[in-house]
Design an enzyme around this catalytic site. Structure first.
Site, PDB file in Angstrom:
ATOM      1  N   THR A 127      80.767 -74.039 -56.046  1.00 25.53           N
ATOM      2  CA  THR A 127      81.884 -73.190 -56.482  1.00 25.53           C
ATOM      3  C   THR A 127      82.051 -72.169 -55.643  1.00 25.53           C
ATOM      4  O   THR A 127      81.428 -71.711 -54.908  1.00 25.53           O
ATOM      5  CB  THR A 127      81.424 -72.601 -57.944  1.00 25.53           C
ATOM      6  OG1 THR A 127      82.502 -71.768 -58.437  1.00 25.53           O
ATOM      7  CG2 THR A 127      80.044 -72.094 -57.944  1.00 25.53           C
ATOM      8  N   ASP A 128      83.434 -71.816 -55.640  1.00 29.29           N
ATOM      9  CA  ASP A 128      83.688 -70.505 -54.769  1.00 29.29           C
ATOM     10  C   ASP A 128      83.061 -69.288 -55.178  1.00 29.29           C
ATOM     11  O   ASP A 128      82.908 -68.316 -54.485  1.00 29.29           O
ATOM     12  CB  ASP A 128      85.213 -70.408 -54.672  1.00 29.29           C
ATOM     13  CG  ASP A 128      85.806 -70.286 -55.950  1.00 29.29           C
ATOM     14  OD1 ASP A 128      85.262 -70.190 -57.173  1.00 29.29           O
ATOM     15  OD2 ASP A 128      87.122 -70.167 -56.134  1.00 29.29           O
ATOM     16  N   GLU A 129      82.837 -69.161 -56.384  1.00 35.88           N
ATOM     17  CA  GLU A 129      82.051 -67.915 -56.889  1.00 35.88           C
ATOM     18  C   GLU A 129      80.806 -67.445 -56.224  1.00 35.88           C
ATOM     19  O   GLU A 129      80.308 -66.421 -56.402  1.00 35.88           O
ATOM     20  CB  GLU A 129      81.831 -68.277 -58.426  1.00 35.88           C
ATOM     21  CG  GLU A 129      83.127 -68.482 -59.246  1.00 35.88           C
ATOM     22  CD  GLU A 129      82.790 -68.443 -60.945  1.00 35.88           C
ATOM     23  OE1 GLU A 129      82.108 -67.578 -61.474  1.00 35.88           O
ATOM     24  OE2 GLU A 129      83.441 -69.272 -61.604  1.00 35.88           O
ATOM     25  N   TYR A 151      75.365 -66.775 -63.222  1.00 39.06           N
ATOM     26  CA  TYR A 151      75.849 -68.129 -63.042  1.00 39.06           C
ATOM     27  C   TYR A 151      75.963 -68.385 -61.139  1.00 39.06           C
ATOM     28  O   TYR A 151      75.466 -69.426 -60.940  1.00 39.06           O
ATOM     29  CB  TYR A 151      77.206 -68.513 -63.664  1.00 39.06           C
ATOM     30  CG  TYR A 151      77.928 -69.713 -63.212  1.00 39.06           C
ATOM     31  CD1 TYR A 151      77.586 -70.886 -62.973  1.00 39.06           C
ATOM     32  CD2 TYR A 151      79.193 -69.541 -62.451  1.00 39.06           C
ATOM     33  CE1 TYR A 151      78.029 -71.938 -62.514  1.00 39.06           C
ATOM     34  CE2 TYR A 151      79.879 -70.669 -61.940  1.00 39.06           C
ATOM     35  CZ  TYR A 151      79.291 -71.636 -61.808  1.00 39.06           C
ATOM     36  OH  TYR A 151      80.078 -72.779 -61.387  1.00 39.06           O
ATOM     37  N   LYS A 155      73.986 -70.814 -58.551  1.00 43.58           N
ATOM     38  CA  LYS A 155      74.751 -71.848 -58.035  1.00 43.58           C
ATOM     39  C   LYS A 155      74.505 -71.581 -56.564  1.00 43.58           C
ATOM     40  O   LYS A 155      74.060 -72.549 -55.591  1.00 43.58           O
ATOM     41  CB  LYS A 155      76.257 -71.887 -58.114  1.00 43.58           C
ATOM     42  CG  LYS A 155      76.491 -72.397 -59.500  1.00 43.58           C
ATOM     43  CD  LYS A 155      75.889 -73.890 -59.763  1.00 43.58           C
ATOM     44  CE  LYS A 155      76.930 -74.804 -58.757  1.00 43.58           C
ATOM     45  NZ  LYS A 155      76.452 -76.281 -59.069  1.00 43.58           N
TER      46      LYS A 155
END
Length: 329
Positions: A127-129, A151, A155
């Site tokens: 993810t970009d997060e 989260y 990741k």
């Protein structure tokens, strides 16, 4: 060809499996596909109903943290596409333990098994997060990771593990990082299905803070097509961004949904902002475009209208999920 898809009963994973088994991906038409899914609240066998009778599909309910299950399924696998993850930021803020277990320990278990089995390709979906927040411009793949939510931190850890297994053990790993996904079969805790289903029921929608937080929106079909390109032609050890090309603030997104659903601003309920809420995400997709020929095909206006219509006509899918939220049974 034998493909192991983890989290294949979830939102993105099930779309990938449905497309794969329908023949949408060149040269994979007869691939034997094994789905491994724990069937937590976000995994739903109904997501695979359109392909449930396909002779090339095998479904296994199991945990990616279980080395016995994983080792057994990893034998003779040519490709692993690893979607399985705990992914809802708000849940990670309330209790991050499941995120650490699934996203870190689960990924580690899969990677170890893949090395033992001599798997030909491993695609880790991220993810970009993991980058945190960016005020201007867009992230390239070499941007240092700076996650802000539990989260995103799990990741980021799993991304590092995956790339380390490539460097240390020679496992042919590629990592994909995507922007915010939307489309049919998305569990109605995420913003688009939550807002759409609330509005379809005449309810209000909870908008965080001042609504300025900005995201790039990616249709799930474009995301899965990008993953297939990386799985087929990506360079091992590399990270590839998959974006949608439509950046909207949460307030702008809400206005679009209000218009499609025939509601007005009185349906918006302002709520306190999320803890550690990243202001803006934006991915540079020039690498995957230049190397693999990726470009998003689904325009946002078309995609969001079709998505809302799907929820309008599939109440039998989402009403039971909203009637019995996780933890209430």
């Amino acid at each position: 060809m034998r493909i192991l898809v983890t989290g294949g009963a979830g939102f993105i994973g099930s779309h990938f499996v449905r497309e794969l088994l329908s023949g949408a991906y060149p040269h994979w038409e007869n691939a034997r596909t094994v789905v491994l899914d724990k069937l937590t609240y976000a995994g739903n066998p109904a997501n695979l109903a359109p392909v449930a009778d396909d002779p090339n599909l095998t479904f296994v309910q199991g945990d990616i943290c279980d080395p016995v299950v994983v080792d057994d399924l990893m034998r003779d696998v040519d490709l692993v596409v690893h979607f399985a993850a705990e992914s809802h930021v708000d849940r990670s803020i309330a209790d991050a333990s499941a995120f650490v277990r699934t996203n870190v320990q689960g990924t580690f278990t899969l990677l170890e098994a893949a090395v033992r089995a001599g798997v030909g390709r491993f695609v880790h979906v991220s993810t970009d997060e993991v980058y945190g927040s960016i005020e201007h411009g867009a992230w390239a793949e070499d941007q240092p990771l700076s996650p802000n939510s539990p989260y995103a931190a799990t990741k980021a850890a799993s991304d590092h593990l995956a790339l380390a297994f490539h460097r240390t053990h020679g496992l042919p790993v590629c990592v994909t990082r995507c922007s915010n996904n939307y489309g049919p079969y998305q569990y109605p805790e995420k913003v688009i299905p939550l807002f759409a289903t609330n509005l379809l029921d005449g309810l209000t929608v909870p908008l965080y803070g001042d609504g300025r937080n900005s995201r790039d929106w990616l249709h799930v079909d474009d995301h899965c097509r990008g993953i297939q390109l990386v799985a087929s032609k990506g360079r091992p050890g590399e990270v590839y961004h998959i974006g949608g090309g439509t950046e909207l603030s949460n307030a702008e997104l809400t206005a679009r949904l209000l218009d499609i659903c025939g509601a007005d601003a009185t349906a918006v309920r302002r709520v306190p902002d999320r803890k550690g809420h990243d202001l803006r995400y934006c991915l540079d997709i020039s690498k995957i475009t230049a190397e693999l020929g990726y470009a998003p095909r689904t325009g946002f206006a078309e995609g969001i209208a079709e998505t809302v219509e799907w929820y309008r006509t599939h109440r039998d899918w989402w009403e039971p999920l909203k009637a019995t939220p996780p933890g209430t049974t």
